[in-house]
Write a protein that holds these residues in place. Structure first.
Motif, mmCIF file in Angstrom:
data_model
loop_
_atom_site.group_PDB
_atom_site.id
_atom_site.type_symbol
_atom_site.label_atom_id
_atom_site.label_comp_id
_atom_site.label_asym_id
_atom_site.label_seq_id
_atom_site.Cartn_x
_atom_site.Cartn_y
_atom_site.Cartn_z
ATOM 1 N N PHE A 12 1.023 -19.545 168.814
ATOM 2 C CA PHE A 12 1.441 -20.842 168.298
ATOM 3 C C PHE A 12 1.750 -21.770 169.465
ATOM 4 C CE2 PHE A 12 1.603 -18.798 164.396
ATOM 5 C CZ PHE A 12 2.372 -17.656 164.487
ATOM 6 N N ALA A 13 0.871 -22.689 169.764
ATOM 7 C CA ALA A 13 1.125 -23.737 170.764
ATOM 8 C C ALA A 13 1.715 -23.181 172.054
ATOM 9 C CB ALA A 13 2.048 -24.800 170.180
ATOM 10 N N GLY A 14 1.157 -22.075 172.542
ATOM 11 C CA GLY A 14 1.624 -21.505 173.795
ATOM 12 C C GLY A 14 2.765 -20.520 173.642
ATOM 13 N N TYR A 15 3.292 -20.355 172.437
ATOM 14 C CA TYR A 15 4.369 -19.415 172.180
ATOM 15 C C TYR A 15 3.837 -18.342 171.252
ATOM 16 C CZ TYR A 15 6.846 -23.479 173.826
ATOM 17 O OH TYR A 15 7.251 -24.545 174.551
ATOM 18 N N TYR A 16 4.448 -17.162 171.246
ATOM 19 C CA TYR A 16 3.886 -16.044 170.517
ATOM 20 C C TYR A 16 4.847 -15.423 169.532
ATOM 21 C CZ TYR A 16 0.398 -16.455 174.126
ATOM 22 O OH TYR A 16 -0.564 -16.956 174.949
ATOM 23 N N ALA A 17 4.269 -14.919 168.479
ATOM 24 C CA ALA A 17 4.937 -14.032 167.536
ATOM 25 C C ALA A 17 4.016 -12.833 167.424
ATOM 26 C CB ALA A 17 5.108 -14.706 166.180
ATOM 27 N N TYR A 18 4.585 -11.677 167.244
ATOM 28 C CA TYR A 18 3.781 -10.466 167.139
ATOM 29 C C TYR A 18 4.075 -9.781 165.823
ATOM 30 C CZ TYR A 18 3.004 -11.281 172.056
ATOM 31 O OH TYR A 18 2.640 -11.855 173.247
ATOM 32 N N ILE A 19 3.025 -9.288 165.185
ATOM 33 C CA ILE A 19 3.145 -8.528 163.950
ATOM 34 C C ILE A 19 2.706 -7.105 164.273
ATOM 35 C CG2 ILE A 19 2.409 -8.268 161.561
ATOM 36 C CD1 ILE A 19 1.626 -11.295 161.693
ATOM 37 N N LEU A 20 3.609 -6.157 164.087
ATOM 38 C CA LEU A 20 3.313 -4.747 164.325
ATOM 39 C C LEU A 20 3.268 -4.047 162.978
ATOM 40 C CD1 LEU A 20 5.760 -4.159 167.298
ATOM 41 C CD2 LEU A 20 3.356 -4.797 167.385
ATOM 42 N N VAL A 21 2.218 -3.300 162.740
ATOM 43 C CA VAL A 21 1.990 -2.696 161.435
ATOM 44 C C VAL A 21 1.919 -1.189 161.558
ATOM 45 C CG1 VAL A 21 0.422 -2.583 159.458
ATOM 46 C CG2 VAL A 21 0.688 -4.738 160.721
ATOM 47 N N ARG A 22 2.600 -0.532 160.628
ATOM 48 C CA ARG A 22 2.546 0.935 160.508
ATOM 49 C C ARG A 22 2.542 1.266 159.032
ATOM 50 N NH1 ARG A 22 6.360 1.545 165.027
ATOM 51 N NH2 ARG A 22 5.145 2.464 166.699
ATOM 52 N N GLY A 23 1.533 1.986 158.602
ATOM 53 C CA GLY A 23 1.499 2.473 157.230
ATOM 54 C C GLY A 23 1.695 1.407 156.174
ATOM 55 N N GLY A 24 1.164 0.230 156.379
ATOM 56 C CA GLY A 24 1.266 -0.841 155.397
ATOM 57 C C GLY A 24 2.555 -1.628 155.441
ATOM 58 N N GLU A 25 3.454 -1.299 156.361
ATOM 59 C CA GLU A 25 4.695 -2.054 156.538
ATOM 60 C C GLU A 25 4.624 -2.772 157.882
ATOM 61 O OE1 GLU A 25 9.566 -1.535 156.636
ATOM 62 O OE2 GLU A 25 8.307 0.236 156.435
ATOM 63 N N ALA A 26 5.240 -3.946 157.944
ATOM 64 C CA ALA A 26 5.164 -4.752 159.159
ATOM 65 C C ALA A 26 6.538 -5.086 159.710
ATOM 66 C CB ALA A 26 4.409 -6.052 158.881
ATOM 67 N N ALA A 27 6.561 -5.238 161.028
ATOM 68 C CA ALA A 27 7.705 -5.800 161.742
ATOM 69 C C ALA A 27 7.183 -7.009 162.499
ATOM 70 C CB ALA A 27 8.296 -4.791 162.717
ATOM 71 N N ILE A 28 7.934 -8.083 162.480
ATOM 72 C CA ILE A 28 7.587 -9.275 163.255
ATOM 73 C C ILE A 28 8.540 -9.329 164.435
ATOM 74 C CG2 ILE A 28 7.488 -11.798 163.256
ATOM 75 C CD1 ILE A 28 6.841 -11.631 160.250
ATOM 76 N N VAL A 29 7.983 -9.515 165.621
ATOM 77 C CA VAL A 29 8.783 -9.670 166.827
ATOM 78 C C VAL A 29 8.608 -11.105 167.296
ATOM 79 C CG1 VAL A 29 9.234 -8.894 169.175
ATOM 80 C CG2 VAL A 29 8.479 -7.234 167.443
ATOM 81 N N ASP A 30 9.694 -11.874 167.238
ATOM 82 C CA ASP A 30 9.736 -13.294 167.561
ATOM 83 C C ASP A 30 8.917 -14.114 166.567
ATOM 84 O OD1 ASP A 30 11.562 -12.972 169.609
ATOM 85 O OD2 ASP A 30 10.063 -12.996 171.200
#
Length: 180
Positions: A12-30
């Motif tokens: 996003f406009a030079g900034y990041y968010a990360y989506i980590l997925v395991r077994g159909g569940e997600a965690a968002i980092v930032d």
């Protein structure tokens, strides 16, 4: 379709968010800056997930370019748990209480690594199984090489350097940063 274990980056406009997925569940980092919840939702849809799949929101530090959309994400995913370093929680405006995390804590199979210096409560997120490190702003990259965090936005550069040394002791294959 089954969602494979993966890490997906949404920029996003030079900034990041990360989506980590395991077994159909997600965690968002930032979350990037404010107004990015729609883009994160689009990224979730791109991997056949929606807000009901998001169980965790981990914020690496309190700066607005990392937590700007946290409140919107909490509104859209009302069952997720939110996490941040204890020293930064008071500076993060979200609709629900965040859980303070400390060095070595586990969130969603991810290990929290305290990396103070950029801010007092800066944390990084380490996936020892996937060989992945999300450093937030504990360090950045410059032309593909690790570099110090921006001096103008770092509370204690000497402490930030110690945190970089700490991260260097981890065994990882992929480094994801907030800037670079």
């Amino acid at each position: 379709a089954a969602v494979p274990d993966s890490a997906v980056r949404a920029a996003f406009a030079g900034y990041y968010a990360y989506i980590l997925v395991r077994g159909g569940e997600a965690a968002i980092v930032d979350t990037g800056v404010g107004g990015n919840a729609d883009a994160i939702e689009t990224s979730l849809g791109g991997i056949d997930l929606d807000w009901s799949s998001v169980g965790h929101l981990i914020l690496t530090h309190h700066h607005g370019d990392h937590v700007g959309s946290a409140a919107d994400i909490m509104d859209r995913a009302p069952d997720l748990g939110g996490y941040a370093g204890a020293e930064d929680i008071a500076a993060i405006a979200v609709p629900r209480q965040l859980t303070a995390v400390a060095d070595g804590d586990d969130v969603f199979g991810l290990r929290i690594v305290t990396t103070p210096g950029h801010t007092a409560g800066s944390i990084s997120v380490f996936d020892p199984v996937g060989g992945l490190l999300i450093a937030g702003d504990a360090l950045r990259t410059d032309r593909g090489r690790p570099a110090l965090p921006g001096a103008d936005f770092t509370d204690d550069m000497a402490l930030a350097k110690q945190s970089i040394v700490k991260l260097g002791g981890l065994a990882f294959e992929t480094l994801l940063v907030g800037h670079g």
